[in-house]
Design a protein around this motif. Structure first.
Motif, PDB file in Angstrom:
ATOM      1  N   SER A  67       0.837  -1.197   0.000  1.00  0.00           N
ATOM      2  CA  SER A  67       0.000   0.000   0.000  1.00  0.00           C
ATOM      3  C   SER A  67       0.876   1.252   0.000  1.00  0.00           C
ATOM      4  O   SER A  67       2.070   1.190   0.312  1.00  0.00           O
ATOM      5  N   GLN A  68       0.260   2.373  -0.301  1.00  0.00           N
ATOM      6  CA  GLN A  68       0.986   3.644  -0.288  1.00  0.00           C
ATOM      7  C   GLN A  68       1.551   3.931   1.096  1.00  0.00           C
ATOM      8  O   GLN A  68       2.694   4.378   1.227  1.00  0.00           O
ATOM      9  N   GLU A  69       0.790   3.632   2.131  1.00  0.00           N
ATOM     10  CA  GLU A  69       1.232   3.897   3.501  1.00  0.00           C
ATOM     11  C   GLU A  69       2.526   3.156   3.833  1.00  0.00           C
ATOM     12  O   GLU A  69       3.355   3.652   4.577  1.00  0.00           O
ATOM     13  N   GLN A  70       2.696   1.954   3.270  1.00  0.00           N
ATOM     14  CA  GLN A  70       3.895   1.164   3.542  1.00  0.00           C
ATOM     15  C   GLN A  70       5.144   1.736   2.865  1.00  0.00           C
ATOM     16  O   GLN A  70       6.258   1.445   3.280  1.00  0.00           O
ATOM     17  N   LEU A  71       4.961   2.547   1.834  1.00  0.00           N
ATOM     18  CA  LEU A  71       6.093   3.149   1.127  1.00  0.00           C
ATOM     19  C   LEU A  71       6.501   4.500   1.707  1.00  0.00           C
ATOM     20  O   LEU A  71       7.587   4.997   1.408  1.00  0.00           O
ATOM     21  N   LEU A  72       5.634   5.107   2.524  1.00  0.00           N
ATOM     22  CA  LEU A  72       5.890   6.454   3.033  1.00  0.00           C
ATOM     23  C   LEU A  72       7.116   6.495   3.939  1.00  0.00           C
ATOM     24  O   LEU A  72       7.551   5.483   4.476  1.00  0.00           O
ATOM     25  N   GLY A  73       7.655   7.703   4.091  1.00  0.00           N
ATOM     26  CA  GLY A  73       8.883   7.876   4.863  1.00  0.00           C
ATOM     27  C   GLY A  73      10.021   7.183   4.141  1.00  0.00           C
ATOM     28  O   GLY A  73      10.214   7.367   2.946  1.00  0.00           O
ATOM     29  N   LEU A  74      10.751   6.343   4.841  1.00  0.00           N
ATOM     30  CA  LEU A  74      11.774   5.500   4.218  1.00  0.00           C
ATOM     31  C   LEU A  74      11.292   4.050   4.153  1.00  0.00           C
ATOM     32  O   LEU A  74      12.084   3.125   3.979  1.00  0.00           O
ATOM     33  N   GLY A  75       9.980   3.866   4.255  1.00  0.00           N
ATOM     34  CA  GLY A  75       9.392   2.529   4.231  1.00  0.00           C
ATOM     35  C   GLY A  75       9.708   1.746   2.982  1.00  0.00           C
ATOM     36  O   GLY A  75       9.831   0.517   3.030  1.00  0.00           O
ATOM     37  N   TRP A  76       9.889   2.429   1.870  1.00  0.00           N
ATOM     38  CA  TRP A  76      10.201   1.753   0.601  1.00  0.00           C
ATOM     39  C   TRP A  76      11.505   0.968   0.671  1.00  0.00           C
ATOM     40  O   TRP A  76      11.686  -0.015  -0.035  1.00  0.00           O
ATOM     41  N   LEU A  77      12.404   1.364   1.561  1.00  0.00           N
ATOM     42  CA  LEU A  77      13.676   0.647   1.705  1.00  0.00           C
ATOM     43  C   LEU A  77      13.501  -0.769   2.268  1.00  0.00           C
ATOM     44  O   LEU A  77      14.334  -1.635   2.041  1.00  0.00           O
ATOM     45  N   LYS A  78      12.399  -1.006   2.995  1.00  0.00           N
ATOM     46  CA  LYS A  78      12.154  -2.329   3.579  1.00  0.00           C
ATOM     47  C   LYS A  78      12.044  -3.408   2.504  1.00  0.00           C
ATOM     48  O   LYS A  78      12.256  -4.577   2.788  1.00  0.00           O
ATOM     49  N   TYR A  79      11.711  -2.996   1.301  1.00  0.00           N
ATOM     50  CA  TYR A  79      11.435  -3.963   0.240  1.00  0.00           C
ATOM     51  C   TYR A  79      12.589  -4.105  -0.737  1.00  0.00           C
ATOM     52  O   TYR A  79      12.451  -4.768  -1.756  1.00  0.00           O
ATOM     53  N   CYS A  80      13.724  -3.504  -0.406  1.00  0.00           N
ATOM     54  CA  CYS A  80      14.925  -3.708  -1.220  1.00  0.00           C
ATOM     55  C   CYS A  80      15.454  -5.102  -0.948  1.00  0.00           C
ATOM     56  O   CYS A  80      15.433  -5.586   0.184  1.00  0.00           O
ATOM     57  N   ASN A  81      15.947  -5.732  -1.980  1.00  0.00           N
ATOM     58  CA  ASN A  81      16.512  -7.062  -1.865  1.00  0.00           C
ATOM     59  C   ASN A  81      17.733  -7.018  -0.951  1.00  0.00           C
ATOM     60  O   ASN A  81      18.462  -6.039  -0.927  1.00  0.00           O
ATOM     61  N   ARG A  82      17.980  -8.077  -0.238  1.00  0.00           N
ATOM     62  CA  ARG A  82      19.134  -8.135   0.654  1.00  0.00           C
ATOM     63  C   ARG A  82      20.377  -8.677  -0.038  1.00  0.00           C
ATOM     64  O   ARG A  82      21.377  -8.920   0.592  1.00  0.00           O
TER      65      ARG A  82
END
Length: 186
Positions: A67-82
């Motif tokens: 969702s958009q809320e999950q991407l807000l702030g620096l939340g989008w970084l959580k979904y970067c591959n490790r």
């Protein structure tokens, strides 16, 4: 007396009426611009002056599978591959607690290799600090399909009187993974 007459509304011809119409037009343009952004088929984002995501359109949310809320702030970084992304590297090894990589010329070198999350965060915050444009890449994990998605992103910094006010950018899915080599963290 002529000036005070122009400052009173008279149905459209006075200065005050014209200023009201300009304000309405500006508001309409802003609403239409935001709708165009949100409905665009191109994954797009908008960040504040600190580099925090304040708006993500539907296409970006679908690309990430969140969702958009999950991407807000620096939340989008959580979904970067490790995984690491290392270009032009043949082999990678770990000896004595250090990471070694072999270059295409065959020489072995020690190198501190960051995860994509660390690299992207540092790059992004540096862009916000310096106010420069950026074009870079990373890999995300779509949270619905669990698919690794290599992407390229580009951002333009908006300034007013030399001060950063926002950053607007797009994220583009890279068609092929052939140019990217991935290794798990050692």
């Amino acid at each position: 007396q002529e000036v005070s007459k122009e400052l009173k509304p008279n149905g459209g011809g006075s200065i005050k009426d014209q200023i009201k119409q300009i304000a309405i037009d500006v508001k309409t343009i802003c609403v239409e611009r935001d709708a165009t952004f949100l409905l665009s088929k191109e994954p797009m984002f908008k960040n504040d002056e600190h580099g925090y995501c304040i708006l993500a359109n539907n296409a970006l949310c679908q690309l990430y599978g969140v969702s958009q809320e999950q991407l807000l702030g620096l939340g989008w970084l959580k979904y970067c591959n490790r995984y690491f992304i290392l270009c032009k590297i043949c082999k990678i090894k770990s000896y004595f607690g250090r990471t070694w990589y072999q270059t295409t010329t065959g020489r072995w070198r020690i190198k501190r290799i960051w995860s994509e999350k660390e690299r992207i965060k540092e790059e992004w915050l540096n862009v916000i600090e310096t106010g420069t444009e950026i074009a870079s890449y990373y890999t995300i994990i779509n949270q619905v399909t669990d698919e690794e998605v290599p992407v390229k992103y580009r951002a333009i910094i908006n300034k007013h009187n030399g001060k950063i006010i926002s950053a607007i950018g797009n994220v583009e899915k890279i068609a092929t993974k052939k140019t990217m080599h991935k290794w798990k963290t050692v």
